[in-house]
Scaffold this active site. Structure first.
Site, short mmCIF file in Angstrom:
data_model
loop_
_atom_site.label_atom_id
_atom_site.label_comp_id
_atom_site.label_asym_id
_atom_site.label_seq_id
_atom_site.Cartn_x
_atom_site.Cartn_y
_atom_site.Cartn_z
N SER A 1 -19.19 -12.63 -0.25
CA SER A 1 -19.40 -12.65 1.20
C SER A 1 -20.05 -11.41 1.80
CB SER A 1 -18.07 -12.91 1.92
OG SER A 1 -17.64 -14.24 1.71
N SER B 1 -19.53 -15.17 3.83
CA SER B 1 -18.94 -15.42 5.13
C SER B 1 -19.26 -14.32 6.15
CB SER B 1 -17.43 -15.56 4.98
OG SER B 1 -16.86 -14.35 4.49
N LYS C 1 -16.03 -7.66 11.60
CA LYS C 1 -16.05 -9.08 11.23
C LYS C 1 -14.80 -9.77 11.77
CE LYS C 1 -16.39 -11.96 7.05
NZ LYS C 1 -16.57 -11.92 5.58
#
Length: 497
Positions: A174, A150, A74
């Site tokens: 997230s 996210s 990520k």
């Protein structure tokens, strides 16, 4: 690779093929690259490709539970030395990581091959992945919908079959929100279970934890085995687990458990019928398995939890913008970041140290309340989200909100907004879709999202299960058992898989 279908296997399955020499790591990497290049123009899940580094790594001798398996990290906090780490912001476009994060170091020991990095909202601040610089990531189940945030880029990459596992982290939902929206398994570990350093000893005051998104429960469990353990830089340490999470995921629950559930929003907002039905269907399944299930709300004040979460959120954004000056080499300006980010920073500057400390005390109060609750109930079940995934752009600020944000940004009057109660209105609107996930971040409990329901138009709906701190093993046992049920979503049914 004649007769071999890459997408039919989870990460451990691919690693087993490599171990038996039925496939070479470079073949897996080339297949993942081919699929990425075919699907990413539609999904916009991957924003940094590391193909040549991956090919080089695949040619080396590898060991570990996931030897030869491709994965993405990520684009925030999961640094790879020498590679960009932009956190979804143009402000960081020229920044390069000075060293591997401890998370990446531990993953390397599993034998995974890093293919690149996935899209995130700017600074991972919201539950949709639509950064201004990179553009929106789209959901493989419906390209008009968000995969959440996210960790939205990672979720889209896994749900589309590009990779079986991808890096994720969770400071307010997230991992779990994208898992729910994309039909995946997503586990947020206990605070201090996985590393967040070495650049920091705590992420979002301990609210945020690092882990992965995966299609199978066992991949997540095996990754937790690899990631867990004391970290020299860490401010928090979870109670050590002496067993194997992978083993736990394969063992059915040996006793009948007491389970509480609720389908009511903790902040009093609406909950979509499909999200409620996902929980009720799961409850019926658990009752049929012999568990005692009863409706009971968590013994916490949902409004206080939301307020204390937002206080941290504002303060962390203000601190982030202050530290950004080191990267830019000059004072941070409103034009360096997205307008909403700048507004959040102003609100953080208008938050006193007293408010911040009092909000952290609320976390501790809630943690004690939930630990006491779990002396009676082994699990607490809620919807993961209050609504199915929103349409791309649906949660953009309205014209009047944009004008307000712009005006406040220019005048620097975040404190005025707080006193007027406008912040509470905006917060209520933004948390209304995802009011269930923040509690576990503040209390430090482990929580997971299970893919157990579809809407009438085929979109995945997640069911959240929380347990007492340190009991990821119990969650994984339940997940491993429910994964065998007919209700578990087959991610291969989505149009892009």
């Amino acid at each position: 690779m004649e007769g071999f279908s890459y997408k039919d296997y989870d990460g451990l399955g691919l690693a087993e093929l490599v171990k038996r020499k039925e496939v070479q790591p470079i073949e897996l990497i080339e297949e993942a690259i081919r699929i990425t290049d075919g699907l990413n123009p539609k999904l916009n899940a991957v924003i940094n490709k590391m193909y040549e580094q991956a090919r080089k790594t695949a040619g080396q001798q590898m060991t570990g539970a996931f030897a030869g398996v491709p994965m993405f990290l990520k684009d925030i906090s999961q640094e790879i030395e020498g590679e960009p780490i932009t956190a979804g912001s143009r402000a960081f476009l020229n920044y390069r990581a000075k060293a591997d994060s401890e998370y990446a170091r531990r993953l390397r020991r599993t034998g995974v091959v890093f293919l690149g990095q996935t899209n995130v909202p700017e600074f991972a601040l919201v539950a949709v992945t639509e950064p201004a610089h990179y553009g929106p990531t789209r959901n493989p189940w419906n390209l008009d919908r968000t995969p959440g945030g996210s960790s939205g880029g990672s979720a889209a990459a896994v749900a589309s079959g590009i990779v079986p596992i991808a890096g994720a982290n969770d400071g307010g939902g997230s991992i779990r929100i994208p898992a729910a929206y994309c039909g995946l398994f997503g586990l947020k570990p206990t605070r201090g279970r996985t590393p967040v350093g070495p650049n920091s000893g705590r992420a979002w005051q301990g609210a945020s934890a690092e882990h992965v998104l995966s299609r199978s429960v066992r991949d997540s469990a095996a990754m937790l085995d690899a990631l867990q353990g004391h970290e020299k830089a860490g401010a928090f340490s979870a109670v050590p687990f002496q067993g194997s999470y992978l083993t736990a995921a394969s063992i059915p629950l040996s006793k009948k458990l007491r389970i509480a559930f609720s389908v009511k929003s903790p902040i009093g907002t609406e909950v979509d019928a499909d999200c409620r039905e996902g929980v009720l269907k799961t409850v019926r399944l658990l009752e049929s398995m012999g568990h005692h299930v009863e409706e009971a709300d968590a013994p916490v004040d949902g409004h206080k939890i939301a307020k204390s979460y937002l206080t941290m959120y504002f303060g962390e954004t203000a601190a982030l913008l202050a530290s950004l000056e080191e990267v830019l080499g000059q004072k941070t300006a409103a034009s360096d970041v997205e307008p909403t980010t700048w507004l959040l920073g102003l609100l953080g500057k208008a938050t006193s140290a007293e408010e911040f400390v009092l909000s952290l005390r609320e976390w501790d109060r809630a943690a004690l309340q939930m630990e006491t609750f779990h002396e009676t109930y082994d699990f607490y079940i809620t919807p993961t989200t209050a609504y199915p995934p929103a349409r791309i752009g649906e949660l953009e600020p309205s014209s009047s909100e944009k004008f307000l944000i712009s005006t406040v940004g220019k005048l620097g009057i975040g404190g005025v907004l707080k006193k007027a109660g406008i912040v509470d209105q905006i917060a209520q609107k933004n948390l209304a879709r995802t009011p269930f996930t923040q509690l576990a971040n503040l209390t430090g409990q482990p929580a997971m999202s299970l893919p157990l329901h579809h809407t009438s138009d085929g979109l995945p709906v997640g069911v959240q299960v929380m347990a007492a701190r340190g009991r990821e093993d119990l969650l994984l046992q339940l997940a491993g058992e429910l994964e065998q049920s007919e209700h578990w979503i087959d991610v291969k049914r989505n149009p892009l898989f």
